[in-house]
Structure formats: C-alpha cells, structure tokens
Motif scaffolding. Structure first.
Motif, PDB file in Angstrom:
ATOM      1  N   SER A 127      38.114  48.153  44.320  1.00  0.00           N
ATOM      2  CA  SER A 127      38.956  48.586  43.197  1.00  0.00           C
ATOM      3  C   SER A 127      38.045  48.958  42.038  1.00  0.00           C
ATOM      4  O   SER A 127      36.851  48.660  42.037  1.00  0.00           O
ATOM      5  CB  SER A 127      39.899  47.460  42.776  1.00  0.00           C
ATOM      6  OG  SER A 127      39.156  46.361  42.247  1.00  0.00           O
ATOM      7  N   GLU A 128      38.603  49.620  41.031  1.00  0.00           N
ATOM      8  CA  GLU A 128      37.791  49.996  39.873  1.00  0.00           C
ATOM      9  C   GLU A 128      37.254  48.759  39.157  1.00  0.00           C
ATOM     10  O   GLU A 128      36.114  48.755  38.677  1.00  0.00           O
ATOM     11  CB  GLU A 128      38.609  50.860  38.911  1.00  0.00           C
ATOM     12  CG  GLU A 128      38.866  52.273  39.425  1.00  0.00           C
ATOM     13  CD  GLU A 128      37.583  53.001  39.798  1.00  0.00           C
ATOM     14  OE1 GLU A 128      36.632  53.008  38.979  1.00  0.00           O
ATOM     15  OE2 GLU A 128      37.515  53.559  40.914  1.00  0.00           O
ATOM     16  N   THR A 129      38.073  47.700  39.086  1.00  0.00           N
ATOM     17  CA  THR A 129      37.616  46.462  38.450  1.00  0.00           C
ATOM     18  C   THR A 129      36.464  45.853  39.234  1.00  0.00           C
ATOM     19  O   THR A 129      35.474  45.376  38.654  1.00  0.00           O
ATOM     20  CB  THR A 129      38.776  45.457  38.349  1.00  0.00           C
ATOM     21  OG1 THR A 129      39.821  46.032  37.567  1.00  0.00           O
ATOM     22  CG2 THR A 129      38.324  44.159  37.689  1.00  0.00           C
ATOM     23  N   TRP A 130      36.576  45.881  40.549  1.00  0.00           N
ATOM     24  CA  TRP A 130      35.494  45.359  41.403  1.00  0.00           C
ATOM     25  C   TRP A 130      34.210  46.149  41.174  1.00  0.00           C
ATOM     26  O   TRP A 130      33.124  45.578  41.061  1.00  0.00           O
ATOM     27  CB  TRP A 130      35.931  45.444  42.865  1.00  0.00           C
ATOM     28  CG  TRP A 130      34.932  44.954  43.865  1.00  0.00           C
ATOM     29  CD1 TRP A 130      34.784  43.676  44.335  1.00  0.00           C
ATOM     30  CD2 TRP A 130      33.935  45.749  44.541  1.00  0.00           C
ATOM     31  NE1 TRP A 130      33.758  43.624  45.257  1.00  0.00           N
ATOM     32  CE2 TRP A 130      33.225  44.874  45.404  1.00  0.00           C
ATOM     33  CE3 TRP A 130      33.591  47.091  44.497  1.00  0.00           C
ATOM     34  CZ2 TRP A 130      32.187  45.319  46.216  1.00  0.00           C
ATOM     35  CZ3 TRP A 130      32.549  47.541  45.306  1.00  0.00           C
ATOM     36  CH2 TRP A 130      31.858  46.660  46.154  1.00  0.00           C
ATOM     37  N   LYS A 161      36.922  39.839  34.026  1.00  0.00           N
ATOM     38  CA  LYS A 161      37.274  40.659  35.181  1.00  0.00           C
ATOM     39  C   LYS A 161      36.846  40.098  36.536  1.00  0.00           C
ATOM     40  O   LYS A 161      37.285  40.612  37.577  1.00  0.00           O
ATOM     41  CB  LYS A 161      36.672  42.059  35.015  1.00  0.00           C
ATOM     42  CG  LYS A 161      37.191  42.793  33.781  1.00  0.00           C
ATOM     43  CD  LYS A 161      36.660  44.210  33.697  1.00  0.00           C
ATOM     44  CE  LYS A 161      37.255  44.941  32.492  1.00  0.00           C
ATOM     45  NZ  LYS A 161      36.833  46.355  32.434  1.00  0.00           N
ATOM     46  N   GLU A 177      33.328  47.722  38.516  1.00  0.00           N
ATOM     47  CA  GLU A 177      32.799  47.380  37.190  1.00  0.00           C
ATOM     48  C   GLU A 177      32.011  46.078  37.248  1.00  0.00           C
ATOM     49  O   GLU A 177      30.949  45.951  36.617  1.00  0.00           O
ATOM     50  CB  GLU A 177      33.948  47.256  36.191  1.00  0.00           C
ATOM     51  CG  GLU A 177      34.611  48.584  35.846  1.00  0.00           C
ATOM     52  CD  GLU A 177      35.885  48.409  35.039  1.00  0.00           C
ATOM     53  OE1 GLU A 177      36.164  47.268  34.604  1.00  0.00           O
ATOM     54  OE2 GLU A 177      36.609  49.400  34.853  1.00  0.00           O
ATOM     55  N   THR A 230      39.721  38.781  39.130  1.00  0.00           N
ATOM     56  CA  THR A 230      40.504  39.885  39.671  1.00  0.00           C
ATOM     57  C   THR A 230      39.680  40.746  40.612  1.00  0.00           C
ATOM     58  O   THR A 230      40.145  41.171  41.680  1.00  0.00           O
ATOM     59  CB  THR A 230      41.060  40.767  38.531  1.00  0.00           C
ATOM     60  OG1 THR A 230      41.881  39.971  37.690  1.00  0.00           O
ATOM     61  CG2 THR A 230      41.869  41.934  39.074  1.00  0.00           C
ATOM     62  N   ALA A 231      38.441  41.002  40.232  1.00  0.00           N
ATOM     63  CA  ALA A 231      37.568  41.847  41.047  1.00  0.00           C
ATOM     64  C   ALA A 231      37.340  41.254  42.426  1.00  0.00           C
ATOM     65  O   ALA A 231      37.382  41.969  43.445  1.00  0.00           O
ATOM     66  CB  ALA A 231      36.229  42.032  40.337  1.00  0.00           C
TER      67      ALA A 231
END
Length: 371
Positions: free
Chosen positions: A231-234, A221, A236, A224-225
């Motif tokens: 973002s939600e990925t960031w 991830k 995480e 992408t983060a």
C-alpha cells in the motif's frame, strides 16, 4: 621602503560528508527495469550476499546479465561480515577480475559488499531484500567476529554508487524484518537529539529535524503499514526505514552519531542467545535502555514519557521491550554484567551521553525497561 609582513591565515577545519547514494531507483519491479543502470558500471560484477538471498536475487539478475552480456560471479559473505570473510571476498574479486560489486540482502551482506568495494576501489550497487536496516544507503560498515559479536565500524569514502529499492522484493520478506527496520530507524531521533547537543551548525540542525520527522512518520504509520504490504502507507514506511533513516547520519556526520541504543546493541551481540534477533530489534530495546538512563540519572521526565510512549508503540507492532523478549530468559547475572562491561568500554558510543554510565548503572537500566 617598508618590509612586507607575512600574514598567517588560520584555515578552518574541513569536513567530509557522505550524504547519499549517487543514484536511487525505487518502485515496484524496479530491479527488473534497472538493467541499463547496472550495466553502466561494468561487465564483471561480483554479487555478494547470503546463500538464500543469492538464490532469490539470481532469478532477477540472470535475465539482466544475459541481455547486457554481464558475467557475474556470486559469493557468500558468510559466516559473517568479518575480517576473514572480507579477505576471502577480496580474493574472489581478483580471480574474477570484477569491475564492480553488487550487494544483495540485509545489513551484514550489504555492509560486506560496501566494505569490499571500498577496499578494492570499485563502485558498489546495493539491493536490499528487506526493510530491516538503512545499510543500503550509508557510508559505513560494521565488522563482526565470525561468531557474530560486534567488533568495530569502518567509515567509507562514499555512499553506494547506486541503490535499487524494489518494493516487490521487500514485500516478499518476512514481516519481522520490516518491524526490525522500524526499530532501527526510530532510534535516529533518540540518539541524534542527544549526540548533537546544543549544536547550532546548520546541517546538524537539519539532520536532527529529519530524524524527528522520521520518528513521527513511523509512530503514525507503522502499524497500518505492516497490515497492508505494497500500500502507499507501507511504501512510505519502507522509504523511511531504508532511505530516510540514512539521511540524518549523512547530513549530520559525527554530530549525529549513535549513542546508547546502538551501544547496547553492540554489547548484546556478544551474547549468543541474541543472535536470532535482528539488529533493529536489539537497537529498539537499546532505545528503552537509553531513555531509562536519561530518566534515572539525569532525572529527565521527558525521557520517562517517551519511554512509556515507545512501550505502547512496541507492543502494537511487536518490538522487544524486555530482555526476555530478546530471548534472554535464562541469562545469568554474570553474563549480563559482562555484556554491560563490553557496552561501557572506553571507546563505546554510550559515553556520548551527557553523563557518566558505569556497567552497574547500565545493568540496572537493562533490567528495568518496563519500570
């Protein structure tokens, strides 16, 4: 009447684990909404950080202090998290009559605040301003010379009493800080899986598996983060670098200690040319060195595969792969040898590797991370 016999009972070894902060508050704009929690620790906080960070965090803390009638004093830890700085900060605690410490900033300022609180027997709140390390979580402080060379670490009685992770503050930091945090966090797997050996202890197994999960999250991830802050990925990935990275050391304790990656970092700090690179960047390079050692000395082909995988990952997000990437383009062989000798001192964690490492062997690995 028979005589009573004294029975000798052998007591097993007692361990003390500092697993996690007393409380964690996280979310967007979480600092501005944490006034009640902060004020519960007292009225006279000493706020420790770097000069730029103090100016940033003051805009968040002043409304809280006004609302809850807190009387803060702001103190810089600079020039470094050193013995001299700690003595000066301890004097500030006494003159201000501080009843709790607030650490703000990156790893060195948070380490300074934690150790200051430890020495003065005060509670401490950590507020990281970047995702560069897990220092906001851990019961450990690293001590450096005033010029930035690593000296030793100090185990603390407990993790911070409160950790406030404000995503908006983290998102305002330069991207390279989170990249460095990814490098520092991903090292947990490569070091813990070696230092734990063949331990069957329940918490050690749990700690190593947590480190594996952490590695997988970052490999999957991180790229992408980094392209999508908040973002939600960031979020995480930020949770992984700041929070989850501290879990392995907390659960595993001494059985999940740093090994060669952090030992190489410690040696590199004695080279002034690396001082512009963050802790996690040097640790990330140290992972490649450790894997190169495992590959060449122990003939571990899995280490070779892991190193090649990491090189591709580093290239995709911007972590250093070679000495040149660390700013050591003009390093002399003699300077590098001195660095290797420091890294291989008897007390170094590099000797937690399951084979002997000499300065010459380490030197060879440091110059061949891309081989």
């Amino acid at each position: 009447m028979s005589k009573s016999k004294s029975i000798s009972i052998e007591v097993g070894q007692i361990f003390s684990l500092q697993v996690a902060p007393g409380n964690i508050i996280k979310g967007e704009n979480s600092l501005s909404n944490s006034g009640d929690a902060i004020a519960s620790f007292g009225q006279m906080p000493l706020v420790v950080g770097g000069e730029k960070t103090i100016k940033l965090i003051e805009t968040y803390l002043e409304p809280i202090c006004k609302k809850f009638n807190l009387k803060p004093r702001y103190a810089s830890y600079l020039p470094d998290c050193s013995e001299t700085s700690l003595k000066r900060l301890e004097k500030a605690v006494k003159t201000h009559e501080a009843d709790f410490i607030i650490g703000v900033g990156g790893g060195k300022s948070l380490d300074s605040a934690k150790l200051l609180a430890h020495n003065c027997h005060l509670p401490v709140i950590t507020i990281p301003t970047s995702g560069a390390t897990c220092a906001a979580w851990t019961a450990l402080s690293n001590i450096y010379s005033e010029s930035g060379a690593f000296q030793y670490d100090v185990s603390l009685r407990h993790c911070p009493n409160l950790l406030i992770l404000d995503y908006n503050i983290i998102a305002s930091a330069p991207k390279y800080t989170l990249i460095a945090g990814i490098g520092d966090a991903i090292a947990k797997w490569y070091e813990a899986s070696v230092s734990s050996g063949n331990s069957t202890a329940t918490l050690t197994i749990a700690a190593v598996q947590q480190a594996r999960v952490l590695r997988d999250i970052l490999l999957q991830k991180a790229e992408t983060a980094l392209q999508n802050p908040l973002s939600e990925t960031w979020k995480e990935v930020v949770d992984a670098t700041v929070l989850l990275a501290g879990v392995s050391g907390g659960l595993g304790g001494a059985n999940c200690r740093t090994v060669a990656a952090h030992a190489v970092h410690n040696g590199l700090t004695h080279l002034e040319a690396t001082h512009g690179k963050l802790h996690g960047a040097k640790v990330a390079y140290g992972i490649l060195v450790q894997l190169r050692l495992e590959e060449t000395i122990a003939n571990n082909q899995l280490a070779k595969t892991a190193r090649q995988q990491l090189i591709k990952f580093y290239q995709s997000i911007g972590l250093p792969i070679t000495l040149e990437d660390l700013g050591l383009t003009n390093i002399t062989l003699n300077q590098l040898r001195q660095c290797a000798e420091i890294t291989c001192k008897p007390e170094s964690d590099i000797h937690r590797l399951p084979f002997n490492v000499t300065p010459d062997i380490l030197l060879s690995a440091m110059v061949s991370t891309m081989a």
